[in-house]
Design a protein around this motif. Structure first.
Motif, PDB file in Angstrom:
ATOM      1  N   PRO A  81       3.631  -3.629 -20.201  1.00 36.15           N
ATOM      2  CA  PRO A  81       4.014  -3.598 -18.806  1.00 36.15           C
ATOM      3  C   PRO A  81       3.375  -2.437 -18.122  1.00 36.15           C
ATOM      4  O   PRO A  81       3.158  -2.877 -16.838  1.00 36.15           O
ATOM      5  N   LEU A  82       2.906  -1.591 -18.572  1.00 35.32           N
ATOM      6  CA  LEU A  82       2.123  -0.407 -17.877  1.00 35.32           C
ATOM      7  C   LEU A  82       0.808  -1.149 -17.263  1.00 35.32           C
ATOM      8  O   LEU A  82       0.252  -0.774 -16.068  1.00 35.32           O
ATOM      9  N   ALA A  83       0.218  -2.023 -17.828  1.00 34.73           N
ATOM     10  CA  ALA A  83      -0.950  -2.868 -17.234  1.00 34.73           C
ATOM     11  C   ALA A  83      -0.690  -3.569 -16.008  1.00 34.73           C
ATOM     12  O   ALA A  83      -1.507  -3.857 -15.109  1.00 34.73           O
ATOM     13  N   GLY A  84       0.540  -4.164 -16.202  1.00 38.44           N
ATOM     14  CA  GLY A  84       0.956  -5.041 -15.141  1.00 38.44           C
ATOM     15  C   GLY A  84       1.388  -4.106 -13.881  1.00 38.44           C
ATOM     16  O   GLY A  84       1.215  -4.418 -12.703  1.00 38.44           O
ATOM     17  N   MET A  85       2.102  -3.059 -14.072  1.00 33.54           N
ATOM     18  CA  MET A  85       2.344  -1.872 -13.063  1.00 33.54           C
ATOM     19  C   MET A  85       0.995  -1.456 -12.393  1.00 33.54           C
ATOM     20  O   MET A  85       0.883  -1.296 -11.362  1.00 33.54           O
ATOM     21  N   LEU A  86      -0.183  -1.192 -13.312  1.00 29.00           N
ATOM     22  CA  LEU A  86      -1.424  -0.913 -12.654  1.00 29.00           C
ATOM     23  C   LEU A  86      -2.012  -1.898 -11.731  1.00 29.00           C
ATOM     24  O   LEU A  86      -2.346  -1.671 -10.717  1.00 29.00           O
ATOM     25  N   ALA A  87      -2.131  -3.215 -12.250  1.00 24.26           N
ATOM     26  CA  ALA A  87      -2.373  -4.250 -11.525  1.00 24.26           C
ATOM     27  C   ALA A  87      -1.609  -4.275 -10.114  1.00 24.26           C
ATOM     28  O   ALA A  87      -2.229  -4.540  -9.081  1.00 24.26           O
ATOM     29  N   GLY A  88      -0.688  -3.931 -10.038  1.00 19.79           N
ATOM     30  CA  GLY A  88       0.328  -4.006  -9.146  1.00 19.79           C
ATOM     31  C   GLY A  88      -0.027  -3.011  -7.909  1.00 19.79           C
ATOM     32  O   GLY A  88      -0.265  -3.099  -6.960  1.00 19.79           O
ATOM     33  N   MET A  89      -0.217  -1.919  -8.502  1.00 21.89           N
ATOM     34  CA  MET A  89      -0.635  -0.518  -7.717  1.00 21.89           C
ATOM     35  C   MET A  89      -1.994  -0.756  -7.089  1.00 21.89           C
ATOM     36  O   MET A  89      -2.112  -0.608  -6.063  1.00 21.89           O
ATOM     37  N   LEU A  90      -2.989  -1.293  -7.714  1.00 21.25           N
ATOM     38  CA  LEU A  90      -4.295  -1.623  -7.216  1.00 21.25           C
ATOM     39  C   LEU A  90      -4.168  -2.627  -6.146  1.00 21.25           C
ATOM     40  O   LEU A  90      -5.008  -2.707  -5.425  1.00 21.25           O
ATOM     41  N   ALA A  91      -3.123  -3.414  -6.449  1.00 19.78           N
ATOM     42  CA  ALA A  91      -3.213  -4.785  -5.373  1.00 19.78           C
ATOM     43  C   ALA A  91      -2.231  -4.471  -4.213  1.00 19.78           C
ATOM     44  O   ALA A  91      -2.549  -5.002  -3.064  1.00 19.78           O
ATOM     45  N   ALA A  92      -1.537  -3.569  -4.330  1.00 17.86           N
ATOM     46  CA  ALA A  92      -0.500  -3.201  -3.073  1.00 17.86           C
ATOM     47  C   ALA A  92      -1.112  -2.597  -1.983  1.00 17.86           C
ATOM     48  O   ALA A  92      -1.959  -1.877  -2.115  1.00 17.86           O
ATOM     49  N   LYS A  93      -0.457  -2.836  -0.905  1.00 20.97           N
ATOM     50  CA  LYS A  93      -0.916  -2.450   0.413  1.00 20.97           C
ATOM     51  C   LYS A  93       0.213  -1.438   0.965  1.00 20.97           C
ATOM     52  O   LYS A  93       0.199  -1.420   2.141  1.00 20.97           O
ATOM     53  N   THR A  94       0.948  -0.969   0.120  1.00 21.57           N
ATOM     54  CA  THR A  94       2.184  -0.056   0.409  1.00 21.57           C
ATOM     55  C   THR A  94       2.190   1.145  -0.302  1.00 21.57           C
ATOM     56  O   THR A  94       1.418   1.390  -1.040  1.00 21.57           O
ATOM     57  N   ASP A  95       3.211   1.919   0.098  1.00 24.00           N
ATOM     58  CA  ASP A  95       3.338   3.253  -0.487  1.00 24.00           C
ATOM     59  C   ASP A  95       3.755   3.187  -1.799  1.00 24.00           C
ATOM     60  O   ASP A  95       3.397   3.995  -2.723  1.00 24.00           O
ATOM     61  N   TYR A  96       4.649   2.340  -2.176  1.00 19.36           N
ATOM     62  CA  TYR A  96       5.045   2.030  -3.559  1.00 19.36           C
ATOM     63  C   TYR A  96       5.129   0.704  -3.982  1.00 19.36           C
ATOM     64  O   TYR A  96       5.097  -0.245  -3.333  1.00 19.36           O
ATOM     65  N   ILE A  97       5.342   0.575  -5.397  1.00 23.15           N
ATOM     66  CA  ILE A  97       5.679  -0.812  -5.958  1.00 23.15           C
ATOM     67  C   ILE A  97       6.892  -0.542  -6.510  1.00 23.15           C
ATOM     68  O   ILE A  97       7.574   0.596  -7.196  1.00 23.15           O
TER      69      ILE A  97
END
Length: 371
Positions: A81-97
């Motif tokens: 799951p940490l790999a998925g969280m990292l992918a989300g943070m890198l793709a997000a255009k917001t403050d938080y995921i």
């Protein structure tokens, strides 16, 4: 006067795992209550966030059909799951995921609100939900500025989610009033118990016509009875059928207009019920409601192929039909008379070895009650 911009949040649905406990099937796409699991999660999370991403590492085109961007892990080989969280943070255009797993179909409708409020009040960087007994680490609100730190953590070979959380200011957010929102479906049996609330294990027999479903059932049932098990069979017919013959009293009474006709003797009881809607297919739940569960140890189901419950596929090479399991994520084993071209991530049995099939079924029953 200070301008205050309320923080923005991207939802990240984590669907990038191997799902080994689900037989290797892509959990987010498994049918549950007539929809893929991921569709339930989308319905709960999309209204709560400014942006929604789906983290997946296979079946990308199918996930894209839900209308949201699909992002892969930057690391290969299903790194957790940490790999998925990292992918989300890198793709997000917001403050938080805000991360949620694809196998929890009913996350809290207050997840974003409560998590964000607690995080802002605390001044921390990570909020993790707790059900009152333990933390639920994949239900997390994480500041995207931690992406570089997480990348370094993963690059060092670390994978433990709780260990990374502990390295940063973190607050646990209490959802003890909604523990059911964290219920996840890890095994095929979980789909069954959640969808039908079944006290008795149920196993489908999935096969094309001519494979020998009925022949196998007539061989299996006596052996199951010999081992002390009471078995019910539910069969879906694709054509008109009668359990009584024209000219018999019960047939004449039903034909006269009785919507329900029950015939009882010392050894047999049969209920015939007509339907005014000839287009309506029978529902499995309606059939199950008529069974006396207290007297059963196992329910075998033939048909109802579009419903979500564990199934054993029967496959004969001379029928000339393709395997069903690639398109039915509820199939948990295959019984075949041939060598399969690709080895699936589920048990493969010899269709002509009745003892092996019996062993599989008895193990299935034990695991059901154990889980």
């Amino acid at each position: 006067m200070t301008n205050f911009s309320y923080p923005t949040v991207t939802g990240v649905i984590l669907a990038g795992g191997e799902a080994r406990r689900m037989g290797g099937h892509d959990k987010g796409l498994i049918a549950f209550a007539n929809q893929p699991l991921v569709a339930h999660v989308i319905n709960h999370i999309a209204p709560q966030v400014e942006q929604l991403l789906i983290n997946a590492n296979r079946n990308i085109e199918r996930y894209q059909q839900f209308g949201y961007p699909v992002i892969r892990d930057s690391l290969s080989d299903f790194q957790g799951p940490l790999a998925g969280m990292l992918a989300g943070m890198l793709a997000a255009k917001t403050d938080y995921i805000l991360t949620v797993p694809c196998d929890s179909p009913a996350p809290s409708k207050k997840l974003r609100q409560r998590m964000l409020e607690c995080l802002l009040l605390s001044g921390k960087k990570i909020a993790v939900a707790t059900d009152g007994k333990r933390i639920q680490p994949v239900f997390a609100l994480i500041h995207c500025e931690l992406a570089d730190d997480l990348h370094k953590y993963l690059a060092a070979g670390e994978r433990k989610i709780d260990r990374w959380f502990a390295q940063h200011p973190m607050i646990e957010v209490d959802f003890s009033d909604q523990p059911e929102s964290f219920k996840n479906l890890n095994h095929p049996e979980d789909l069954l118990t959640s969808a039908y609330n079944m006290p008795v294990p149920m196993l489908g027999i999935a096969a094309y016509s001519g494979t020998g479903k009925t022949t196998l059932l007539t061989q299996l049932i006596p052996r199951l009875r010999e081992s002390g098990l009471n078995v019910a069979v539910v069969k879906h017919a694709h054509h008109l059928f009668d359990i009584d013959q024209p000219g018999k009293d019960s047939y004449r009474i039903r034909e006269a207009g009785a919507s329900q006709m029950l015939v009882a003797s010392r050894r047999l009881l049969a209920l015939m019920q007509t339907s005014d809607n000839e287009q309506a297919e029978p529902q499995l739940t309606d059939c199950l409601a008529r069974l006396d569960m207290q007297k059963l140890d196992l329910i075998l189901v033939e048909g109802f192929k579009h419903e979500a419950f564990p199934k054993l596929e029967l496959h004969r090479s001379n029928i000339g039909k393709p395997l069903i399991y690639p398109n039915d994520h509820n199939i948990i084993a295959i019984a075949t008379d041939s060598v399969l071209p690709d080895q699936p991530n589920i048990p493969v049995l010899n269709l002509n070895d009745l003892d092996a099939i019996l062993q599989f079924i008895t193990t299935f029953i034990r695991q059901y009650h154990h889980d």
